[in-house]
Design an enzyme around this catalytic site. Structure first.
Site, short mmCIF file in Angstrom:
data_model
loop_
_atom_site.label_atom_id
_atom_site.label_comp_id
_atom_site.label_asym_id
_atom_site.label_seq_id
_atom_site.Cartn_x
_atom_site.Cartn_y
_atom_site.Cartn_z
N ASP A 127 -5.76 73.10 51.77
CA ASP A 127 -7.08 73.84 51.47
C ASP A 127 -6.62 74.79 50.42
O ASP A 127 -5.48 75.05 50.58
CB ASP A 127 -7.70 74.41 52.67
C1 BGC Z 1 -12.91 75.11 51.07
C2 BGC Z 1 -12.60 73.70 50.75
C3 BGC Z 1 -13.01 73.28 49.45
C4 BGC Z 1 -11.82 74.08 48.54
C5 BGC Z 1 -12.28 73.93 47.12
C6 BGC Z 1 -11.98 76.01 50.09
O1 BGC Z 1 -12.25 77.13 50.41
O2 BGC Z 1 -12.69 75.38 52.56
O3 BGC Z 1 -13.66 72.72 51.71
O4 BGC Z 1 -12.77 71.89 49.30
O5 BGC Z 1 -12.16 75.33 48.97
O6 BGC Z 1 -13.35 74.54 46.58
#
Ligand code: BGC
Length: 757
Positions: A228
């Protein structure tokens, strides 16, 4: 596909390290001299959030269709629809030059207050897994990848980057992992995204057990693991655990750390090569899908409307719905003008267009006279004048339609809700309007369960519209006027009060840890087990027609665990209009050696029926439908004995049951050990046989030592047995003194030897 091994052989150490870290916020690092292209990823999960500039983390994105979010689509219980949505998402990804869509999210709704529940399917792992498989299949069938997220146990936004989910193995295996397991084993997402949080103290990004032992060795995952965004703390530890790609980039210091670790011999180059290999496979696979054609925005909008209509849930209806055309309609609530159709945070889509609920209503309302008033403010303030205006409008009309959306300041990615209520102003508004106009319908937009006890009795009908996507405004009108018959059913329980929710006392945790003390008893499993009344049960949803269930039967009453069985029954549309029914199958274990939920969803089917039409539904139930994760054996076990197969229209509206008998084929080793109690020895067949001679001797000794009167003696013996059964055998033997052939510990060792062979 080019020769990946040949490319790896030509790559320098810095090139390999760089490939494992993003080049920008949304792209991997290309290696131009070896013709390795970049991979473009984008959020996800219910639309394509393609930023124009990959180097930017800005929220703005190119226009794309915003489909209903996962908490809505889950209520469709419709695998085919999710597959079609996936195909449409893929078409848009292709048009926008996106290789991998960052979704779906299959985290469990452990508590309704999780701010990100709108991006997740359900409180039930089976339902979430089924729908994730369909969505992934749909997207990947068009040559676009997915990222199954957030792996794992990311069930709250509160301290999401640091909290440690303290959760036992059985609970992980039965509740928090199965949706990931189903998606990986059946749909092979191209990538899996690790979560931010820790699990039992270990960051998911560095958890080898999670990323390698379970994901790859057990489930056979073939793609790469991406972090993530900013979830990696120790880059080298993450690579060693099985995390291949760190996002976002650029991160020159991380790249250098990998180079240094290899140079110093702290990281085997083979480990880095394996991550490179996994990334390259996906990079080249994605490159096989030509990008750039346009997409059919109008047909995708129409699909979004159909999905929204099939996902909304008619929670209550005293008969006021469907509405007749004409008359005087008071439309109250700013959500009728400004559709609340998606949630805040990384999934925010720049919609191609947005249906205005009020306009869509007018299109279907015939010659109705429609008035509108805002009803409630945008913020959390109290504005009595808005309520007075709404009451007057409602009184002057034949029906009041209250469009009420839970505002983003109460619910969003990034923070959890403090309570389950609408805003105080919204509650006061509904109370006042429903008191003034008994023919009032409440239409809700929110991402997870809300409490309604303060106002629901006054409402003639309640339609749960969810975060309904850009075409949801039209879908609401379709349902209100009966153009579409409601067919959605809840994928999560609506509790009466926050204090009733299973995780209440174990949320949000303290000292950096949240203890999953409720174990496997989340959602309906918990309410059922504690016989807790709820507002609306899991699986509930009304229709404008009625359905009858009949003749539940099984392929065989007695069956072997490895064979499973098929349950079949008939569903008949007994009303006057066509409709779709979601038939649910739950399994109840009549007796188990562990505490099991009273029932668990193990199958479902959505059937479309004309008035008077009957269809046969047949649902296979395999080994896992009966099994639990045995904490002692560390494996799935289906215990021999009786089970009830329950067929229902919801988890609380069961329409039939069949009792069956499972025969276990598992050869399970004995779990007896040096400190096992007498009762454990007696319950274990091999243990009992080994112990028998000594046991007889002990019983005779006990009989001699207690009273002589028949009845009194039997009672004493029984009481003594209850007590003695809890004592470790080795300690009991100590009491038997000289009559033993050997010292107690040696004797128990000998018995264990016989038992374990
Ligand atoms: C989120 C993810 C997301 C990523 C990219 C993160 O903060 O938890 O679900 O895909 O950001 O935007």
């Amino acid at each position: 596909m080019p020769q990946i091994e040949a490319i790896i052989a030509q790559m320098t150490l810095p090139e390999k390290a760089a490939l494992c870290t993003g080049a920008t916020a949304w792209t991997t690092t290309p290696v131009e001299r070896l013709a390795v292209p970049e991979l473009f990823v984008a959020d996800g999960p219910h639309g394509v959030r393609r930023v124009p500039d990959a180097a930017s983390m800005a929220i703005g994105a190119l226009p794309a269709t915003c489909f209903p979010t996962a908490s809505a689509t889950a209520c469709s219980w419709d695998r085919t629809l999710l597959q079609r949505m996936g195909q449409a998402l893929a078409a848009e990804a292709i048009a926008l030059g996106v290789d991998v869509l960052l979704g779906p999210g299959v985290n469990m709704k452990r508590t309704p207050v999780c701010g990100r529940n709108f991006e997740y399917f359900s409180e039930d792992p089976y339902l979430a897994g089924e729908l994730a498989v369909s969505l992934i299949d749909g997207i990947q069938s068009r040559g676009v990848g997915t990222s199954l997220k957030h792996y794992a146990a990311n069930n709250q936004e509160e301290q999401r980057m640091t909290i440690s989910a303290e959760v036992d193995q059985r609970t992980l295996r039965e509740i928090y992992l199965p949706a990931f397991e189903a998606a990986v084993t059946r749909a092979q997402p191209w990538t899996v995204m690790c979560s931010y949080n820790r699990i039992n103290g270990v960051y998911a990004s560095e958890d080898r057990w999670l990323l390698t032992d379970i994901l790859r060795d057990e489930w056979g995952f073939e793609g790469f693991v991406v972090s993530d965004w900013t979830a990696v703390h120790d880059r080298v530890a993450a690579l060693q655990a099985g995390l291949d790609l760190e996002m976002p980039g650029p991160r020159p210091r991380r790249v250098q750390a990998v180079i240094d670790a290899v140079a110093l011999g702290e990281l085997a180059e083979a480990t880095l090569d394996e991550a490179v290999r996994r990334i390259l496979r996906i990079v080249f696979r994605a490159a096989e899908t030509p990008k750039g054609a346009g997409f059919d925005a109008a047909s995708h909008h129409a699909l979004a409307r159909q999905i929204a209509a099939d996902s909304m849930v008619l929670l209550k209806n005293d008969g006021i719905l469907p509405l007749a055309q004409g008359g005087r309609i008071a439309v109250i609530g700013r959500a009728a003008r400004q559709a609340h159709f998606q949630g805040g945070g990384s999934s925010h889509i720049n919609a191609t267009r947005v249906d205005v609920p009020l306009d869509e209503l007018a299109l279907l309302a015939g010659d109705a006279q429609i008035t509108f008033c805002a009803g409630y403010p945008e913020d959390d303030s109290s504005q009595p004048a808005l309520i007075a205006e709404a009451v007057a409008a409602a009184q002057a009309a034949d029906v009041a339609l209250l469009y009420v959306a839970l505002p983003t300041f109460k619910e969003s990615e990034g923070y959890d809700r403090a309570d389950l209520e609408l805003t105080r102003h919204q509650v006061a508004l509904i109370q006042a309007v429903t008191a003034a106009q008994p023919r009032s319908v409440v239409i809700l937009n929110n991402g997870s369960a809300i409490a309604m006890s303060d106002w629901i009795d006054g409402a003639a009908a309640v339609l749960e519209g969810w975060m309904m996507g850009q075409a949801g405004g039209g879908a609401i009108a379709d349902l209100l006027f009966g153009v579409v018959n409601p067919s959605g059913k809840l994928a999560e329980t609506f509790p009466l009060r926050l204090a009733d929710t299973p995780a209440y006392l174990n949320y949000p945790g303290e000292g950096g840890k949240v203890r999953y003390g409720e174990g496997v008893f989340i959602g309906y499993r918990g309410y059922d087990a504690r016989e807790q009344p709820v507002l609306f049960p899991f699986g509930h949803g009304l229709s404008y027609t009625t359905f009858q269930y009949s003749a539940p039967r099984v392929s065989s009453q007695t069956f072997r665990d490895v064979d499973g069985l098929v349950v079949a029954f008939e569903v008949t549309n007994t009303g006057a209009v066509a409709g779709q029914e979601i038939a649910q199958v739950y399994v109840h274990d009549c007796a188990a050696s562990v505490q099991r939920p009273p029932k668990e969803l193990k199958g479902f089917a959505k059937v479309a029926l004309q008035p008077g039409e009957t269809q046969t539904v047949a649902i296979p139930l395999d080994f896992r439908a009966f099994a639990f994760f045995h904490p002692g054996y560390g494996r799935w076990v289906a215990e021999a004995g009786e089970f009830d197969i329950l067929v229902g229209a919801s988890s609380a509206d069961l329409r039939g049951a069949v009792r069956v008998t499972l025969q276990s084929t598992a050869a399970l080793p004995s779990l007896l050990g040096p400190m096992s109690t007498l009762s454990e020895w007696l319950e274990d067949p091999a243990g009992r046989a080994a112990l028998e001679p000594i046991y007889q001797q002990a019983m005779a000794a006990m009989a001699a030592s207690v009273g002589s009167d028949g009845e009194e003696r039997a009672a004493e013996e029984a009481a003594a047995m209850v007590f003695l059964a809890q004592v470790p055998l080795v300690d009991l033997l100590e009491f038997m003194g000289d009559g033993l052939p050997a010292a107690p510990a040696a004797l128990v060792q000998g018995l264990l030897h016989q038992v374990h062979g």
